[in-house]
Design a protein around this motif. Structure first.
Motif, PDB file in Angstrom:
ATOM      1  N   ILE A  63       0.841  -1.215   0.000  1.00  0.00           N
ATOM      2  CA  ILE A  63       0.000   0.000   0.000  1.00  0.00           C
ATOM      3  C   ILE A  63       0.871   1.259   0.000  1.00  0.00           C
ATOM      4  CG2 ILE A  63      -1.948  -1.224   1.083  1.00  0.00           C
ATOM      5  CD1 ILE A  63      -1.394   0.600   3.587  1.00  0.00           C
ATOM      6  N   TRP A  64       2.067   1.118   0.499  1.00  0.00           N
ATOM      7  CA  TRP A  64       3.022   2.242   0.478  1.00  0.00           C
ATOM      8  C   TRP A  64       3.432   2.548  -0.970  1.00  0.00           C
ATOM      9  CZ3 TRP A  64       8.560   1.876   3.070  1.00  0.00           C
ATOM     10  CH2 TRP A  64       9.142   3.146   3.068  1.00  0.00           C
ATOM     11  N   THR A  65       3.829   1.498  -1.694  1.00  0.00           N
ATOM     12  CA  THR A  65       4.254   1.689  -3.087  1.00  0.00           C
ATOM     13  C   THR A  65       3.072   2.106  -3.955  1.00  0.00           C
ATOM     14  OG1 THR A  65       5.774  -0.108  -2.593  1.00  0.00           O
ATOM     15  CG2 THR A  65       5.748   0.688  -4.861  1.00  0.00           C
ATOM     16  N   GLN A  66       1.893   1.603  -3.614  1.00  0.00           N
ATOM     17  CA  GLN A  66       0.682   2.070  -4.324  1.00  0.00           C
ATOM     18  C   GLN A  66       0.579   3.587  -4.217  1.00  0.00           C
ATOM     19  OE1 GLN A  66      -2.678   0.235  -2.399  1.00  0.00           O
ATOM     20  NE2 GLN A  66      -2.780  -1.466  -3.847  1.00  0.00           N
ATOM     21  N   GLN A  67       0.734   4.096  -2.994  1.00  0.00           N
ATOM     22  CA  GLN A  67       0.604   5.529  -2.765  1.00  0.00           C
ATOM     23  C   GLN A  67       1.633   6.313  -3.574  1.00  0.00           C
ATOM     24  OE1 GLN A  67      -1.471   7.510  -1.603  1.00  0.00           O
ATOM     25  NE2 GLN A  67      -0.527   9.282  -0.627  1.00  0.00           N
ATOM     26  N   ARG A  72       0.688  -0.132  10.620  1.00  0.00           N
ATOM     27  CA  ARG A  72       0.938  -0.462  12.019  1.00  0.00           C
ATOM     28  C   ARG A  72       2.112   0.342  12.556  1.00  0.00           C
ATOM     29  NH1 ARG A  72       4.220  -4.289  14.795  1.00  0.00           N
ATOM     30  NH2 ARG A  72       5.327  -4.508  12.810  1.00  0.00           N
ATOM     31  N   LYS A  73       3.321   0.038  12.108  1.00  0.00           N
ATOM     32  CA  LYS A  73       4.516   0.656  12.675  1.00  0.00           C
ATOM     33  C   LYS A  73       5.403   1.277  11.591  1.00  0.00           C
ATOM     34  CE  LYS A  73       7.218  -0.653  16.712  1.00  0.00           C
ATOM     35  NZ  LYS A  73       7.594  -1.792  17.562  1.00  0.00           N
ATOM     36  N   GLY A  74       5.535   0.588  10.478  1.00  0.00           N
ATOM     37  CA  GLY A  74       6.288   1.138   9.349  1.00  0.00           C
ATOM     38  C   GLY A  74       7.771   1.306   9.596  1.00  0.00           C
ATOM     39  N   GLN A  75       8.378   0.316  10.232  1.00  0.00           N
ATOM     40  CA  GLN A  75       9.818   0.437  10.528  1.00  0.00           C
ATOM     41  C   GLN A  75      10.576  -0.795  10.073  1.00  0.00           C
ATOM     42  OE1 GLN A  75      10.049   1.152  14.749  1.00  0.00           O
ATOM     43  NE2 GLN A  75       9.023   3.138  14.551  1.00  0.00           N
ATOM     44  N   ILE A  76      11.900  -0.645   9.982  1.00  0.00           N
ATOM     45  CA  ILE A  76      12.709  -1.826   9.709  1.00  0.00           C
ATOM     46  C   ILE A  76      13.322  -2.329  11.014  1.00  0.00           C
ATOM     47  CG2 ILE A  76      13.195  -1.489   7.265  1.00  0.00           C
ATOM     48  CD1 ILE A  76      15.733  -0.105   7.831  1.00  0.00           C
ATOM     49  N   GLY A  77      13.437  -3.656  11.122  1.00  0.00           N
ATOM     50  CA  GLY A  77      14.080  -4.257  12.291  1.00  0.00           C
ATOM     51  C   GLY A  77      13.156  -4.511  13.466  1.00  0.00           C
ATOM     52  N   ASP A  78      11.843  -4.363  13.288  1.00  0.00           N
ATOM     53  CA  ASP A  78      10.915  -4.628  14.391  1.00  0.00           C
ATOM     54  C   ASP A  78      10.971  -6.104  14.814  1.00  0.00           C
ATOM     55  OD1 ASP A  78       8.981  -3.782  16.261  1.00  0.00           O
ATOM     56  OD2 ASP A  78       7.340  -4.468  14.976  1.00  0.00           O
ATOM     57  N   LYS A  82      -2.722   9.472   7.910  1.00  0.00           N
ATOM     58  CA  LYS A  82      -3.801  10.458   8.096  1.00  0.00           C
ATOM     59  C   LYS A  82      -4.677  10.574   6.859  1.00  0.00           C
ATOM     60  CE  LYS A  82      -0.841  13.698   9.334  1.00  0.00           C
ATOM     61  NZ  LYS A  82      -0.018  14.764   9.746  1.00  0.00           N
ATOM     62  N   ASN A  83      -4.262   9.967   5.770  1.00  0.00           N
ATOM     63  CA  ASN A  83      -4.956  10.146   4.489  1.00  0.00           C
ATOM     64  C   ASN A  83      -6.010   9.052   4.276  1.00  0.00           C
ATOM     65  OD1 ASN A  83      -5.715  10.219   1.810  1.00  0.00           O
ATOM     66  ND2 ASN A  83      -3.651  10.503   1.006  1.00  0.00           N
ATOM     67  N   PRO A  84      -7.287   9.402   4.370  1.00  0.00           N
ATOM     68  CA  PRO A  84      -8.341   8.372   4.288  1.00  0.00           C
ATOM     69  C   PRO A  84      -8.398   7.632   2.950  1.00  0.00           C
ATOM     70  CG  PRO A  84      -9.287  10.593   4.291  1.00  0.00           C
ATOM     71  CD  PRO A  84      -7.823  10.755   4.548  1.00  0.00           C
ATOM     72  N   LYS A  85      -7.795   8.209   1.912  1.00  0.00           N
ATOM     73  CA  LYS A  85      -7.772   7.494   0.622  1.00  0.00           C
ATOM     74  C   LYS A  85      -6.667   6.444   0.590  1.00  0.00           C
ATOM     75  CE  LYS A  85      -9.273   9.963  -3.358  1.00  0.00           C
ATOM     76  NZ  LYS A  85      -8.914  10.805  -4.498  1.00  0.00           N
ATOM     77  N   ALA A  86      -5.678   6.623   1.487  1.00  0.00           N
ATOM     78  CA  ALA A  86      -4.472   5.794   1.393  1.00  0.00           C
ATOM     79  C   ALA A  86      -4.240   4.869   2.583  1.00  0.00           C
ATOM     80  CB  ALA A  86      -3.247   6.708   1.228  1.00  0.00           C
ATOM     81  N   ASN A  87      -4.945   5.118   3.720  1.00  0.00           N
ATOM     82  CA  ASN A  87      -4.590   4.359   4.929  1.00  0.00           C
ATOM     83  C   ASN A  87      -5.348   3.039   5.103  1.00  0.00           C
ATOM     84  OD1 ASN A  87      -7.119   5.171   5.767  1.00  0.00           O
ATOM     85  ND2 ASN A  87      -6.369   6.682   7.259  1.00  0.00           N
ATOM     86  N   TYR A  88      -6.213   2.737   4.200  1.00  0.00           N
ATOM     87  CA  TYR A  88      -6.971   1.471   4.181  1.00  0.00           C
ATOM     88  C   TYR A  88      -7.925   1.313   5.362  1.00  0.00           C
ATOM     89  CZ  TYR A  88      -5.225  -0.299  -0.174  1.00  0.00           C
ATOM     90  OH  TYR A  88      -4.992  -0.453  -1.512  1.00  0.00           O
ATOM     91  N   GLU A  89      -8.206   2.425   6.039  1.00  0.00           N
ATOM     92  CA  GLU A  89      -9.226   2.338   7.088  1.00  0.00           C
ATOM     93  C   GLU A  89     -10.613   2.295   6.467  1.00  0.00           C
ATOM     94  OE1 GLU A  89      -8.449   5.369  10.064  1.00  0.00           O
ATOM     95  OE2 GLU A  89      -6.387   4.618  10.264  1.00  0.00           O
ATOM     96  N   PHE A  90     -10.682   2.488   5.149  1.00  0.00           N
ATOM     97  CA  PHE A  90     -11.976   2.437   4.459  1.00  0.00           C
ATOM     98  C   PHE A  90     -12.467   0.995   4.287  1.00  0.00           C
ATOM     99  CE2 PHE A  90      -8.496   3.015   1.335  1.00  0.00           C
ATOM    100  CZ  PHE A  90      -8.569   1.804   0.672  1.00  0.00           C
ATOM    101  N   ILE A  91     -11.622   0.024   4.560  1.00  0.00           N
ATOM    102  CA  ILE A  91     -12.063  -1.374   4.414  1.00  0.00           C
ATOM    103  C   ILE A  91     -13.015  -1.719   5.553  1.00  0.00           C
ATOM    104  CG2 ILE A  91     -11.293  -3.798   4.496  1.00  0.00           C
ATOM    105  CD1 ILE A  91      -9.156  -3.146   2.723  1.00  0.00           C
TER     106      ILE A  91
END
Ligand code: PPS
Length: 274
Positions: free
Chosen positions: A47-51, A237-243, A217-226
């Motif tokens: 979804i990141w690359t989609q954006q 969720r977190k969006g980090q490397i090494g979690d 924060k972007n309702p078109k991109a954050n997939y909270e519309f599902i």
């Protein structure tokens, strides 16, 4: 577990989201030169690359507007009554599929493939599926401890298949990690690959729009519309490397390292993650 999964041609499909007939029909799905395909193993930065891709195409002009990123860049394998042949160009598609399921007309066409450290990948999927109805946490735990098979196939098989077949496509391979370390650089790479000549200011704008906190924060991109009754998982969720370091034991980590060597050691793949 099995009630959520339909196994077809050695591949797991989420039940209710596609059919064997539709998957077979994709072989003859007509590809246009202007189509843009994003392929990922799930939880690798889809979804990141989609954006990023959508923002680039919006600024480049001529993109038809849809209510949200999922409708703008749907997963080819999940048809849900859509007739994609009626869509205006340029069409943007996402997919988690391996090459053998994708349209044969996609050969030599542009594909952006994003992969992510399998350890972070499984941690992301684990959290997601605990809330999701698509796959139960038991499946994930079993996968984590045994074969790493979540989603359609295992992470290893997905990366292997795409690596071995990469020459058949015009493919840009990116990693989640390089996108985290240099988002603007990744946006530039995608722009150049897609042949979209954006200005420096426009590239910065795309990178800003695609930053985790802005996308969230972007309702078109954050997939909270599902709808929550469909998938309850949190896509951002977190969006980090090494979690993974917060969840893996040393033994589990070594197990994945051994698997990486065993399953992909013969390929000329180099990863930048630890
Ligand atoms: S899915 O369900 O397959 O489409 O999921 P996918 O989008 O591939 O992966 C979800 C993970 O990507 C993270 N994400 C981001 N990271 C950094 N920056 C941005 N903008 C961003 N958007 C999504 C998301 O948080 C998931 O990773 P985890 O580790 O769970 O946070």
């Amino acid at each position: 577990i099995t009630e959520h999964i339909v196994r077809y041609k050695n591949y797991n499909f989420p039940a209710g989201m596609t059919t064997a007939e539709y998957i077979d029909s994709l072989q003859s799905f007509e590809i246009r030169d202007s189509d843009i395909f994003l392929v990922t193993y799930l939880k690798s930065g889809t979804i990141w690359t989609q954006q990023i891709i959508i923002s680039i195409c919006e600024l480049a002009g001529g993109l038809n507007e849809y209510p949200n990123n999922m409708e703008q860049m749907p997963w080819l394998e999940f048809c849900e009554g859509q007739d994609y042949s009626k869509r205006p160009s340029p069409r943007l598609f996402s997919s988690h599929l391996i090459p053998s399921f994708l349209p044969s007309g996609l050969k030599e066409k542009k594909i952006i493939y994003v992969m992510r450290n399998p350890k972070d990948n499984i941690v992301s999927y684990f959290h997601f599926s605990r809330k999701s109805s698509v796959a139960g946490s038991v499946l994930v735990l079993v996968s984590l401890l045994k074969s790493f098979t979540v989603g359609g196939s295992s992470w290893f098989d997905h990366v292997r298949e795409w690596h071995l077949n990469r020459d058949q496509y015009n493919i840009l391979i990116l990693t989640y990690e390089e996108m985290i370390l240099d988002l603007k650089g990744a946006v530039k790479k995608i722009c150049t690959f897609l042949g979209k000549g954006l200005s420096e200011a426009a590239i910065i704008q795309v990178a800003e729009k695609s930053k985790f906190e802005n996308m969230k924060k972007n309702p078109k991109a954050n997939y909270e519309f599902i709808p929550q009754d469909k998938i309850q998982g949190n896509f951002m969720r977190k969006g980090q490397i090494g979690d993974w370091k917060n969840f893996f034991t040393a033994e589990q980590s070594q197990r994945v390292d051994r698997l990486l060597q065993e399953k992909l050691g013969d390929l000329s793949l180099r990863f930048i993650w630890e």
